[in-house]
Design an enzyme around this catalytic site. Structure first.
Site, mmCIF file in Angstrom:
data_model
loop_
_atom_site.group_PDB
_atom_site.id
_atom_site.type_symbol
_atom_site.label_atom_id
_atom_site.label_comp_id
_atom_site.label_asym_id
_atom_site.label_seq_id
_atom_site.Cartn_x
_atom_site.Cartn_y
_atom_site.Cartn_z
ATOM 1 C CB SER A 149 8.798 -41.397 -49.318
ATOM 2 O OG SER A 149 7.584 -40.686 -49.437
ATOM 3 C CE LYS A 150 9.873 -46.211 -42.867
ATOM 4 N NZ LYS A 150 10.634 -46.081 -41.684
#
Ligand code: GLU
Length: 485
Positions: free
Chosen positions: A255-256
């Site tokens: 994930s970012k």
């Protein structure tokens, strides 16, 4: 039959590293079997459209060196096929399914759908579309349906999921079996006339004669719907390979929040294309247990879909950095690196005209063992680009003795007589000096480092002096002595 594969991204703003892995595996597979790789932009979800997303995607793919075959306009060009330009094709195919009774019109309003969901939730029933209790061709009958169509009532076309087992084989996961009962009557054509992913994807894979569908694991739940579509159309089913998820170090889905996920971020951070591709290629597959560094040709040669892992692959930034450093150390075309360093100097407002290509190449050779990126060189070695104006106080205290100034002055005279400033010659000269004075090498080498670099650590001192050259070194000796006195 020759291999035809495709990369089919949705233009959501940037190329995700997982997308690059998918594109790369398709590329390796196509190259290995002398097949064709097609780029297809799946932009039928109008709510997710982002401006310039397609251009960004293509730019990142080009940076990655992935070349695509075929284009709707020009054979052999980069492509891509764009689904929003093919709407008629999908509509026609939805009609074929209506005709054969495998799909049906549904006229439910958004409120009716909401109410259905609530009703199903309350009764703890499946949250699938409730075919027999909604406003559709089944409940209305064909005449009423025709009437609604003539009245231009908004509709969608839904797939009639059969009440039977659906089976398919995945090259990576083996046999997958799902019962139709567990699958929703998927919308195929939306009320805005656009197809959903499922319809457009299957129709295009068929029309583009795709032999192998290689894509991320997140699409595995969609595949039974696709199998149903292939069967309803009476088409040959391609082979499927669903690639493992990419994970953060803590094994959560990449994930970012835990790092960059856009390829362009890695590009702008200065990773080498070849290092990045090497790293991405090994996310979920490695042809050998004890080898990590592969050229693209080696990757192509050894690529094997059957050897791709089922379990998620950790995106390990430490390994990526290690790989980049490895490439930096081993790149043969130092001249290209020098051009890059020159650009970095301009960005850092260091006047690059002062340094010619040859000098920059020598600086790179001197420091590349010590950095992960070339852009670290200007700050690691500022003294290669300007005279030091700060000197490590602690270092000075430790090594600058009462007689050091005098020794340095004398050494300066000796060095000024040298016609050749090659590091081995400077080394010999310093050693001669050390012997004649009856001192230890450390008594003089640390003061030299202090004067030349201002710092306590760096590359080999004599090598550094050679690259800087005699004039610069003697000038620094001189100004330091003047400052001290
Ligand atoms: N458009 C889908 C995506 O964005 C493609 C999935 C597939 O390859 O079938 O990833």
């Amino acid at each position: 039959m020759s291999v035809r594969v495709r990369f089919a991204p949705s233009p959501t703003g940037y190329l995700h590293v997982g997308g690059l892995r998918t594109a790369l595996y398709n590329y390796l597979f196509a190259k290995k079997y002398n097949g064709k790789l097609i780029l297809r932009i799946e932009d039928t979800d109008r709510s997710r459209l982002v401006e310039n997303a397609m251009e960004n995607l293509i730019e990142s793919l080009e940076w990655a060196g992935l070349h695509f075959d075929e284009s709707p306009v020009d054979e052999g060009a980069y492509g891509p096929y764009i689904q929003s330009q093919r709407l008629e094709i999908y509509k026609n195919h939805a009609s074929i399914l209506i005709e054969s009774g495998h799909a049906y019109y549904a006229f439910d309003t958004p409120e009716e759908i909401d109410n259905m969901r609530k009703r199903l939730q309350e009764s703890n029933a499946d949250s699938k579309y409730d075919r027999m209790n909604m406003s559709n061709q089944f409940t209305l009958g064909d005449d009423k349906t025709k009437e609604y169509l003539i009245q231009d009532k908004p509709y969608v076309i839904r797939l009639k999921i059969p009440d039977e087992l659906i089976e398919f084989n995945d090259i990576i996961r083996g046999k997958v079996v799902v019962h139709g009962k567990e699958i929703d009557d998927q919308v195929l054509l939306k009320s805005d006339g656009f197809p959903t992913y499922h319809l457009a994807n299957v129709v295009d894979d068929h029309l583009m004669e795709i032999t192998h569908v290689i894509r991320g694991e997140e699409w595995l739940p969609s595949t039974p719907k696709h199998i149903i579509l292939y069967n309803y159309f009476g088409w040959q089913i391609p082979q499927f390979a669903h690639l493992p998820l990419l994970l953060n170090k803590d094994k959560s889905k990449l994930s970012k929040r835990q790092g960059d996920v856009a390829v362009e971020d890695y590009k702008s951070k200065g990773y080498f294309r070849d290092a990045f591709i090497n790293f991405i290629a090994l996310l979920g597959w490695n042809p050998s247990a004890d080898k990590e560094i592969y050229t693209i040709d080696e990757l192509i040669e050894s690529f094997n879909l059957e050897k791709v892992n089922k379990s998620g692959a950790v995106f390990d930034m430490v390994k990526l950095d290690w790989m980049n450093a490895h490439y930096l150390r081993n790149i043969e075309s130092v001249n290209i690196l020098a051009v890059q360093l020159n650009e970095i100097l301009i960005k850092n407002n260091i006047e690059p005209t002062k340094f010619n290509q040859d000098y920059l190449e020598k600086v790179i050779l001197l420091f590349r063992e010590r950095v992960t990126f070339i852009h670290e060189i200007p700050s690691l070695a500022t003294y290669m680009f300007s005279d030091p104006n700060e000197f490590d106080e602690e270092y000075k205290l430790k090594y600058w003795k009462e007689n050091t100034g005098e020794l340095i002055s004398e050494l300066k005279t000796d060095l000024s007589n040298l016609n050749n400033f090659d590091h081995a010659i400077v080394h010999d000269e310093v050693m001669k000096f050390v012997e004649s004075k009856g001192i230890k090498l450390k008594d003089i080498i640390h003061p030299i480092r202090l004067i030349i670099t201002g710092r306590s650590q760096g590359a080999g001192m004599f090598e550094t002096m050679e690259v800087l050259g005699k004039d610069v070194c003697l000038k620094r000796f001189e100004s330091f002595i003047n400052k001290i006195n």
